[in-house]
Design an enzyme around this catalytic site. Structure first.
Site, mmCIF file in Angstrom:
data_model
loop_
_atom_site.group_PDB
_atom_site.id
_atom_site.type_symbol
_atom_site.label_atom_id
_atom_site.label_comp_id
_atom_site.label_asym_id
_atom_site.label_seq_id
_atom_site.Cartn_x
_atom_site.Cartn_y
_atom_site.Cartn_z
ATOM 1 N N SER A 188 2.138 -4.289 3.311
ATOM 2 C CA SER A 188 2.719 -4.521 4.633
ATOM 3 C C SER A 188 3.880 -3.571 4.879
ATOM 4 O O SER A 188 4.382 -3.447 5.992
ATOM 5 C CB SER A 188 3.210 -5.969 4.732
ATOM 6 O OG SER A 188 4.152 -6.207 3.689
ATOM 7 N N CYS B 111 18.744 -18.288 -31.580
ATOM 8 C CA CYS B 111 19.863 -18.265 -30.607
ATOM 9 C C CYS B 111 19.497 -18.916 -29.281
ATOM 10 O O CYS B 111 20.325 -19.004 -28.382
ATOM 11 C CB CYS B 111 20.305 -16.815 -30.361
ATOM 12 S SG CYS B 111 19.118 -15.901 -29.362
ATOM 13 N N PRO C 219 -6.572 -3.333 6.998
ATOM 14 C CA PRO C 219 -7.253 -3.860 8.185
ATOM 15 C C PRO C 219 -6.277 -4.264 9.300
ATOM 16 O O PRO C 219 -6.653 -4.364 10.456
ATOM 17 C CB PRO C 219 -8.018 -5.090 7.667
ATOM 18 C CG PRO C 219 -7.491 -5.377 6.316
ATOM 19 C CD PRO C 219 -6.746 -4.184 5.831
ATOM 20 N N ASN D 121 1.858 -4.099 -7.240
ATOM 21 C CA ASN D 121 1.178 -5.274 -7.780
ATOM 22 C C ASN D 121 1.526 -5.452 -9.244
ATOM 23 O O ASN D 121 1.757 -4.475 -9.962
ATOM 24 C CB ASN D 121 -0.342 -5.148 -7.624
ATOM 25 C CG ASN D 121 -0.765 -4.986 -6.171
ATOM 26 O OD1 ASN D 121 -0.011 -5.365 -5.267
ATOM 27 N ND2 ASN D 121 -1.913 -4.391 -5.946
ATOM 28 N N HIS E 239 6.877 -3.037 -9.869
ATOM 29 C CA HIS E 239 7.419 -4.409 -9.942
ATOM 30 C C HIS E 239 7.083 -5.079 -11.262
ATOM 31 O O HIS E 239 7.161 -6.302 -11.374
ATOM 32 C CB HIS E 239 6.917 -5.246 -8.763
ATOM 33 C CG HIS E 239 7.427 -4.725 -7.448
ATOM 34 N ND1 HIS E 239 6.844 -5.037 -6.246
ATOM 35 C CD2 HIS E 239 8.448 -3.884 -7.153
ATOM 36 C CE1 HIS E 239 7.499 -4.426 -5.274
ATOM 37 N NE2 HIS E 239 8.472 -3.717 -5.797
ATOM 38 N N CYS F 16 13.975 -18.269 -28.601
ATOM 39 C CA CYS F 16 14.291 -17.759 -29.937
ATOM 40 C C CYS F 16 14.805 -18.943 -30.767
ATOM 41 O O CYS F 16 15.739 -19.651 -30.330
ATOM 42 C CB CYS F 16 15.372 -16.687 -29.837
ATOM 43 S SG CYS F 16 16.037 -16.226 -31.447
HETATM 44 N N1 APR Z 1 -7.668 -4.210 2.047
HETATM 45 C C1 APR Z 1 -6.509 -3.558 2.357
HETATM 46 N N2 APR Z 1 -5.390 -4.174 2.797
HETATM 47 C C2 APR Z 1 -5.454 -5.521 2.947
HETATM 48 C C3 APR Z 1 -6.613 -6.282 2.645
HETATM 49 C C4 APR Z 1 -7.746 -5.562 2.178
HETATM 50 N N3 APR Z 1 -8.886 -6.207 1.888
HETATM 51 N N4 APR Z 1 -6.339 -7.593 2.894
HETATM 52 C C5 APR Z 1 -5.056 -7.652 3.324
HETATM 53 N N5 APR Z 1 -4.526 -6.418 3.365
HETATM 54 C C6 APR Z 1 -3.166 -6.015 3.756
HETATM 55 C C7 APR Z 1 -2.483 -6.937 4.730
HETATM 56 O O1 APR Z 1 -2.827 -6.565 6.065
HETATM 57 C C8 APR Z 1 -1.015 -6.651 4.439
HETATM 58 O O2 APR Z 1 -0.548 -5.570 5.220
HETATM 59 O O3 APR Z 1 -2.392 -6.057 2.585
HETATM 60 C C9 APR Z 1 -1.026 -6.222 2.970
HETATM 61 C C10 APR Z 1 -0.408 -7.246 2.036
HETATM 62 O O4 APR Z 1 0.970 -7.274 2.337
HETATM 63 P P1 APR Z 1 1.916 -8.234 1.477
HETATM 64 O O5 APR Z 1 1.264 -9.550 1.302
HETATM 65 O O6 APR Z 1 3.287 -8.138 2.107
HETATM 66 O O7 APR Z 1 1.960 -7.571 0.022
HETATM 67 P P2 APR Z 1 2.808 -6.323 -0.427
HETATM 68 O O8 APR Z 1 2.989 -5.367 0.707
HETATM 69 O O9 APR Z 1 2.178 -5.800 -1.667
HETATM 70 O O10 APR Z 1 4.243 -6.982 -0.809
HETATM 71 C C11 APR Z 1 5.180 -6.111 -1.413
HETATM 72 O O11 APR Z 1 6.654 -7.965 -1.848
HETATM 73 O O12 APR Z 1 6.457 -10.183 -2.393
HETATM 74 C C12 APR Z 1 6.897 -8.956 -2.856
HETATM 75 O O13 APR Z 1 6.977 -8.045 -5.023
HETATM 76 C C13 APR Z 1 6.104 -8.570 -4.076
HETATM 77 O O14 APR Z 1 4.924 -6.533 -4.585
HETATM 78 C C14 APR Z 1 5.166 -7.492 -3.551
HETATM 79 C C15 APR Z 1 5.974 -6.875 -2.430
#
Ligand code: APR
Length: 244
Positions: free
Chosen positions: A192, A153, A217, A104, A121, A150
Site C-alpha cells: 500500500s 537470567c 489490483p 514481508n 522487517h 534464559c
Molecule cells: N497482488 C498484488 N497486490 C495485492 C494483492 C495481490 N493479489 N492483494 C492485495 N494487494 C495489495 C493491496 O491492494 C494493498 O495495496 O497489497 C497491498 C497490501 O498492503 P498492506 O496490507 O498495507 O501491506 P504492506 O504494504 O506490506 O504493509 C507494510 O506495514 O503492517 C506493517 O510491517 C507491516 O510490512 C508491513 C508494512
C-alpha cells in the site's frame, strides 16, 4: 490483457539492475492476510501497537508470544504462489540482475527459491533474545515457557521481526538503499506504500532515474511515482511479466 505489460517486458529485457520491493499483497494469493486493504483488515483483530511492539510484548509477553506462534502456524501451512516463484525463476535466469527487497516476514520468497532477500522487517520464523549482550543466555537451554526464557537470567526470546517504533537493521537498510540508488527499474509489488522507510525506496529509485512499475489490483500511495501501473494480482501479472 494488462496495458503497459509489453513496455515493462521490454525494460526487463534490457536491464541488468532490477530492484523489486514487495509487500503483503504478493502473499495474499498464498492465503496470508494483508494488513490494510479492505480484504482482510488483519489488524482489525488486534491493535498493532499492542501486539507488534516492544511495549506490548513487555506488557504481556505470553499473549504476544502466542500471537506470533499462531501466525507461524498460519505461515507454515501455506505455500509460495506463482508470483513468488516467477521472481525466483527470473532471478535464476538473470544472475546478479535482481535485488529483492521485502517488507514481508513470512519467508515465502526464500521458500520459493529466492536468495539474498533483503528482509526489511525481519523474519517471523526466527527468534532472538529480548535483551542483547547478556552473554549467559543459551538458546539450547531456554526453558520451555511462553516465551522461552534464559534459565540463568530470565532473558526472554522474542520474534526476530522489526516491531513498530523499532529501527531496521542498518546493514539490510543500507543494502536496500544502494539497490534503490543503483537500479534502472524498480517493480513495487503488493504494497500500500503506507509504511516508511520501506515505501521511500520507490521514491529514492525514481529520484535516481529508475523506471517505476507498480503491480497492485488497487490504487496505492505510490501510484504517483509509477511510470506503469499493472492493475492485477501478482500471481497472475508476474508470471506473464517475467516469462522471458
Ligand atoms: N497482488 C498484488 N497486490 C495485492 C494483492 C495481490 N493479489 N492483494 C492485495 N494487494 C495489495 C493491496 O491492494 C494493498 O495495496 O497489497 C497491498 C497490501 O498492503 P498492506 O496490507 O498495507 O501491506 P504492506 O504494504 O506490506 O504493509 C507494510 O506495514 O503492517 C506493517 O510491517 C507491516 O510490512 C508491513 C508494512
Amino acid at each position: 490483457v494488462y496495458p503497459g505489460l509489453a513496455q515493462v517486458q521490454q525494460w526487463l529485457a534490457n536491464t541488468q539492475r532490477l530492484a523489486v520491493l514487495t509487500g503483503a499483497g504478493i502473499s495474499a494469493e498464498s492465503g496470508v492476510p494483508t494488513f490494510r486493504d479492505g480484504g482482510s483488515a488483519f489488524w482489525a483483530q488486534f491493535k498493532p501497537e499492542d501486539m507488534a511492539s516492544e511495549k506490548g510484548f513487555r506488557r504481556d509477553p505470553t499473549l504476544v508470544w502466542r500471537w506470533y506462534q499462531y501466525r507461524r502456524e498460519l505461515i507454515a501451512a501455506v505455500q509460495p504462489n506463482a508470483g513468488h516463484r516467477a521472481l525466483a525463476s527470473w532471478a535464476g535466469r538473470h544472475p546478479g540482475c535482481m535485488t529483492l527487497i521485502t517488507q514481508n516476514v513470512d519467508g515465502l520468497h526464500q521458500r520459493a527459491g529466492s536468495s539474498g532477500v533483503l528482509n526489511l522487517h525481519g523474519e517471523l520464523m526466527q527468534d532472538r533474545w529480548l535483551e542483547a549482550g547478556c552473554g549467559c543466555c543459551r538458546t539450547d537451554e531456554a526453558a520451555a515457557a511462553e516465551p522461552p526464557r534464559c534459565a540463568l537470567c530470565g532473558n526472554m526470546r522474542r520474534p526476530a521481526v522489526v516491531w513498530f517504533g523499532e529501527a531496521l537493521s542498518p546493514a539490510v537498510w543500507s543494502a536496500a538503499e544502494s539497490a534503490a540508488n543503483a537500479c534502472e527499474l524498480m517493480m513495487v509489488v503488493g504494497t500500500s506504500g503506507a509504511v516508511y522507510p520501506a515505501a521511500g525506496l520507490a521514491i529514492r529509485a525514481k529520484r535516481h532515474g529508475a523506471k517505476i512499475v507498480i503491480v497492485n489490483p488497487q490504487p496505492s500511495e505510490l501510484d504517483e511515482v509509477a511510470d506503469v501501473l499493472l492493475r492485477g494480482p501478482a500471481a497472475q501479472v508476474l508470471p506473464a511479466l517475467l516469462a522471458a
